[in-house]
Scaffold this motif. Structure first.
Motif, PDB file in Angstrom:
ATOM      1  N   GLY A 209     -29.991 -32.895  43.731  1.00 37.69           N
ATOM      2  CA  GLY A 209     -29.572 -32.027  44.829  1.00 37.69           C
ATOM      3  C   GLY A 209     -28.081 -31.791  44.899  1.00 37.69           C
ATOM      4  N   SER A 210     -27.351 -32.158  43.826  1.00 39.03           N
ATOM      5  CA  SER A 210     -25.907 -31.947  43.834  1.00 39.03           C
ATOM      6  C   SER A 210     -25.358 -32.055  42.418  1.00 39.03           C
ATOM      7  CB  SER A 210     -25.217 -32.991  44.719  1.00 39.03           C
ATOM      8  OG  SER A 210     -25.287 -34.277  44.125  1.00 39.03           O
ATOM      9  N   PHE A 211     -24.126 -31.588  42.262  1.00 36.88           N
ATOM     10  CA  PHE A 211     -23.434 -31.719  40.982  1.00 36.88           C
ATOM     11  C   PHE A 211     -23.244 -33.187  40.611  1.00 36.88           C
ATOM     12  CE2 PHE A 211     -19.190 -32.587  39.164  1.00 36.88           C
ATOM     13  CZ  PHE A 211     -19.430 -32.148  37.869  1.00 36.88           C
ATOM     14  N   LEU A 212     -22.841 -34.002  41.578  1.00 38.15           N
ATOM     15  CA  LEU A 212     -22.589 -35.415  41.285  1.00 38.15           C
ATOM     16  C   LEU A 212     -23.846 -36.126  40.823  1.00 38.15           C
ATOM     17  CD1 LEU A 212     -20.111 -36.438  44.144  1.00 38.15           C
ATOM     18  CD2 LEU A 212     -19.592 -36.008  41.729  1.00 38.15           C
TER      19      LEU A 212
ATOM     20  N   LYS B 172     -24.698 -38.053  37.255  1.00 35.09           N
ATOM     21  CA  LYS B 172     -25.274 -39.399  37.188  1.00 35.09           C
ATOM     22  C   LYS B 172     -26.550 -39.400  36.343  1.00 35.09           C
ATOM     23  CE  LYS B 172     -23.752 -40.747  41.860  1.00 35.09           C
ATOM     24  NZ  LYS B 172     -24.259 -41.099  43.223  1.00 35.09           N
ATOM     25  N   ALA B 173     -27.414 -38.428  36.601  1.00 33.78           N
ATOM     26  CA  ALA B 173     -28.685 -38.367  35.878  1.00 33.78           C
ATOM     27  C   ALA B 173     -28.471 -38.173  34.387  1.00 33.78           C
ATOM     28  CB  ALA B 173     -29.555 -37.252  36.445  1.00 33.78           C
ATOM     29  N   SER B 174     -27.518 -37.325  34.040  1.00 33.13           N
ATOM     30  CA  SER B 174     -27.208 -37.109  32.623  1.00 33.13           C
ATOM     31  C   SER B 174     -26.712 -38.396  31.984  1.00 33.13           C
ATOM     32  CB  SER B 174     -26.156 -36.009  32.492  1.00 33.13           C
ATOM     33  OG  SER B 174     -25.784 -35.823  31.144  1.00 33.13           O
ATOM     34  N   TYR B 175     -25.840 -39.110  32.678  1.00 30.21           N
ATOM     35  CA  TYR B 175     -25.307 -40.384  32.176  1.00 30.21           C
ATOM     36  C   TYR B 175     -26.422 -41.403  31.956  1.00 30.21           C
ATOM     37  CZ  TYR B 175     -22.794 -44.832  32.172  1.00 30.21           C
ATOM     38  OH  TYR B 175     -22.324 -46.082  31.851  1.00 30.21           O
ATOM     39  N   LEU B 176     -27.433 -41.382  32.836  1.00 26.04           N
ATOM     40  CA  LEU B 176     -28.522 -42.356  32.761  1.00 26.04           C
ATOM     41  C   LEU B 176     -29.609 -41.960  31.761  1.00 26.04           C
ATOM     42  CD1 LEU B 176     -28.917 -43.243  36.547  1.00 26.04           C
ATOM     43  CD2 LEU B 176     -27.965 -44.698  34.743  1.00 26.04           C
ATOM     44  N   GLY B 177     -29.456 -40.813  31.129  1.00 28.25           N
ATOM     45  CA  GLY B 177     -30.380 -40.460  30.058  1.00 28.25           C
ATOM     46  C   GLY B 177     -31.336 -39.317  30.327  1.00 28.25           C
ATOM     47  N   ALA B 178     -31.103 -38.542  31.384  1.00 33.18           N
ATOM     48  CA  ALA B 178     -31.949 -37.372  31.615  1.00 33.18           C
ATOM     49  C   ALA B 178     -31.802 -36.390  30.459  1.00 33.18           C
ATOM     50  CB  ALA B 178     -31.578 -36.693  32.929  1.00 33.18           C
ATOM     51  N   ASN B 179     -32.898 -35.742  30.101  1.00 32.18           N
ATOM     52  CA  ASN B 179     -32.880 -34.757  29.021  1.00 32.18           C
ATOM     53  C   ASN B 179     -32.713 -33.330  29.524  1.00 32.18           C
ATOM     54  OD1 ASN B 179     -35.422 -36.871  28.151  1.00 32.18           O
ATOM     55  ND2 ASN B 179     -33.651 -36.715  26.787  1.00 32.18           N
ATOM     56  N   ARG B 180     -32.963 -33.137  30.808  1.00 26.37           N
ATOM     57  CA  ARG B 180     -32.827 -31.809  31.417  1.00 26.37           C
ATOM     58  C   ARG B 180     -32.636 -32.003  32.914  1.00 26.37           C
ATOM     59  NH1 ARG B 180     -37.586 -28.956  29.698  1.00 26.37           N
ATOM     60  NH2 ARG B 180     -38.633 -29.645  31.585  1.00 26.37           N
TER      61      ARG B 180
ATOM     62  N   THR C 243     -21.908 -27.488  36.905  1.00 31.97           N
ATOM     63  CA  THR C 243     -22.900 -28.367  36.286  1.00 31.97           C
ATOM     64  C   THR C 243     -23.151 -27.965  34.849  1.00 31.97           C
ATOM     65  OG1 THR C 243     -23.953 -28.671  38.452  1.00 31.97           O
ATOM     66  CG2 THR C 243     -25.207 -29.340  36.517  1.00 31.97           C
ATOM     67  N   LYS C 244     -23.334 -26.680  34.612  1.00 35.24           N
ATOM     68  CA  LYS C 244     -23.575 -26.217  33.252  1.00 35.24           C
ATOM     69  C   LYS C 244     -22.381 -26.523  32.348  1.00 35.24           C
ATOM     70  CE  LYS C 244     -24.714 -22.264  30.383  1.00 35.24           C
ATOM     71  NZ  LYS C 244     -23.659 -22.634  29.385  1.00 35.24           N
ATOM     72  N   ALA C 245     -21.168 -26.320  32.865  1.00 34.05           N
ATOM     73  CA  ALA C 245     -19.972 -26.530  32.060  1.00 34.05           C
ATOM     74  C   ALA C 245     -19.712 -28.003  31.772  1.00 34.05           C
ATOM     75  CB  ALA C 245     -18.760 -25.920  32.758  1.00 34.05           C
ATOM     76  N   SER C 246     -20.205 -28.886  32.638  1.00 30.01           N
ATOM     77  CA  SER C 246     -19.874 -30.308  32.538  1.00 30.01           C
ATOM     78  C   SER C 246     -20.877 -31.130  31.753  1.00 30.01           C
ATOM     79  CB  SER C 246     -19.739 -30.913  33.945  1.00 30.01           C
ATOM     80  OG  SER C 246     -18.740 -30.244  34.692  1.00 30.01           O
ATOM     81  N   LEU C 247     -22.107 -30.624  31.615  1.00 33.05           N
ATOM     82  CA  LEU C 247     -23.160 -31.408  30.983  1.00 33.05           C
ATOM     83  C   LEU C 247     -23.536 -30.836  29.623  1.00 33.05           C
ATOM     84  CD1 LEU C 247     -25.563 -32.102  34.002  1.00 33.05           C
ATOM     85  CD2 LEU C 247     -23.487 -33.316  33.313  1.00 33.05           C
ATOM     86  N   ASN C 248     -24.035 -31.705  28.768  1.00 36.58           N
ATOM     87  CA  ASN C 248     -24.466 -31.285  27.436  1.00 36.58           C
ATOM     88  C   ASN C 248     -25.987 -31.231  27.314  1.00 36.58           C
ATOM     89  OD1 ASN C 248     -21.842 -31.048  26.282  1.00 36.58           O
ATOM     90  ND2 ASN C 248     -21.731 -33.289  26.177  1.00 36.58           N
TER      91      ASN C 248
ATOM     92  N   GLY D  84     -24.878 -17.796  31.363  1.00 33.61           N
ATOM     93  CA  GLY D  84     -25.544 -18.448  30.237  1.00 33.61           C
ATOM     94  C   GLY D  84     -26.379 -19.655  30.577  1.00 33.61           C
ATOM     95  N   VAL D  85     -26.950 -19.661  31.777  1.00 34.53           N
ATOM     96  CA  VAL D  85     -27.809 -20.778  32.178  1.00 34.53           C
ATOM     97  C   VAL D  85     -29.031 -20.847  31.261  1.00 34.53           C
ATOM     98  CG1 VAL D  85     -29.384 -21.523  34.011  1.00 34.53           C
ATOM     99  CG2 VAL D  85     -27.033 -20.924  34.564  1.00 34.53           C
ATOM    100  N   ASN D  86     -29.483 -22.066  30.964  1.00 31.68           N
ATOM    101  CA  ASN D  86     -30.561 -22.271  29.990  1.00 31.68           C
ATOM    102  C   ASN D  86     -31.921 -21.793  30.471  1.00 31.68           C
ATOM    103  OD1 ASN D  86     -28.678 -24.952  30.087  1.00 31.68           O
ATOM    104  ND2 ASN D  86     -28.948 -24.214  28.005  1.00 31.68           N
ATOM    105  N   GLY D  87     -32.200 -22.002  31.761  1.00 31.89           N
ATOM    106  CA  GLY D  87     -33.519 -21.642  32.283  1.00 31.89           C
ATOM    107  C   GLY D  87     -33.507 -21.644  33.790  1.00 31.89           C
ATOM    108  N   VAL D  88     -34.598 -21.177  34.366  1.00 39.05           N
ATOM    109  CA  VAL D  88     -34.733 -21.147  35.822  1.00 39.05           C
ATOM    110  C   VAL D  88     -36.123 -21.621  36.216  1.00 39.05           C
ATOM    111  CG1 VAL D  88     -33.031 -19.344  36.291  1.00 39.05           C
ATOM    112  CG2 VAL D  88     -35.388 -18.698  35.722  1.00 39.05           C
ATOM    113  N   VAL D  89     -36.234 -21.994  37.497  1.00 40.10           N
ATOM    114  CA  VAL D  89     -37.489 -22.483  38.059  1.00 40.10           C
ATOM    115  C   VAL D  89     -37.893 -21.535  39.173  1.00 40.10           C
ATOM    116  CG1 VAL D  89     -38.633 -24.447  39.154  1.00 40.10           C
ATOM    117  CG2 VAL D  89     -36.755 -24.845  37.526  1.00 40.10           C
ATOM    118  N   ILE D  90     -39.075 -20.918  39.040  1.00 39.29           N
ATOM    119  CA  ILE D  90     -39.494 -19.895  39.985  1.00 39.29           C
ATOM    120  C   ILE D  90     -40.919 -20.157  40.471  1.00 39.29           C
ATOM    121  CG2 ILE D  90     -38.013 -18.166  38.870  1.00 39.29           C
ATOM    122  CD1 ILE D  90     -40.569 -16.926  37.660  1.00 39.29           C
TER     123      ILE D  90
END
Length: 211
Positions: A10-13, A17-25, A47-52, A87-93
């Protein structure tokens, strides 16, 4: 079997955290207490610019039901266009008729705007009675994955349904299991259902405990 873990945040922060802990998406939301609404463009961009890893913003103009006015449809189209522009990867609709069926006219419009992006149909799916028929329609409409609990209770209560949906989907569309799934129980769920993607706010741990 490799399992893709999608963190709902629910936030950038929390995305960091989730990316650091191993989230794939990342499914990026605002207002998680409302089931998730569209985050700000600034949040999406940073978020897009900061995460890989891929970042999928939810496209939902408000909480509540999934029956939308013509103005709300236009808002969703505009939000998808903005996501496209950075250039966002995808969306949820997701969108339903008053009878709790897929609102195909709206989904066609949103899919057209999201051309070239990966598209998830969100948990509005769980309100649909004939899930196999709905799955077939979503394949035809160009949806890539369905986020589902398998019913109105948590995914843990719908293991048989999730397994059946996953087998029925085959290679046509991905079943992304969510709803009460955490880093402590997802392996058991995967073993019992065969799904290859899992989703949750605690899928890589309790983000509230990470500073």
């Amino acid at each position: 079997m490799t399992v893709l873990k999608e963190a709902c945040v629910g936030s950038f922060l929390d995305a960091k955290k989730a990316s650091y802990l191993g989230a794939n998406r990342i499914e990026l939301c605002d207002n998680l207490m409302e089931g998730g609404t569209t985050p700000s463009l600034g949040t999406i961009k940073l978020t897009k610019a900061s995460l890989n890893i891929p970042v999928f913003p939810i496209i939902r103009p408000r909480g509540g039901n999934f029956i939308y006015s013509k103005e709300e449809i236009k808002i969703m189209e505009n939000d998808i266009e903005l996501c496209q522009s950075i250039g966002v990867n995808g969306v949820v609709i997701g969108a339903l008729t008053p009878e709790n069926n897929i609102d195909e006219d709206i989904i066609k419009r949103l899919v057209k705007k999201a051309k070239g992006m990966s598209i998830t149909f969100h948990m509005a799916f769980d309100s649909i009675e004939n899930k196999k028929n709905a799955l077939d329609r979503l394949v035809d409409l160009g949806i890539n994955r369905i986020l589902t609990k398998g019913g109105l209770k948590s995914a843990i209560h719908n293991l048989d349904t999730l397994k059946e949906l996953n087998q029925y989907a085959g290679d046509r569309i991905t079943i992304l299991a969510g709803g009460g799934i955490t880093n402590n129980n997802y392996i058991d769920l995967v073993n019992k259902t065969g799904v290859k993607e899992v989703h949750g706010t605690k899928i890589v741990g309790d983000l509230k405990k990470i500073s």
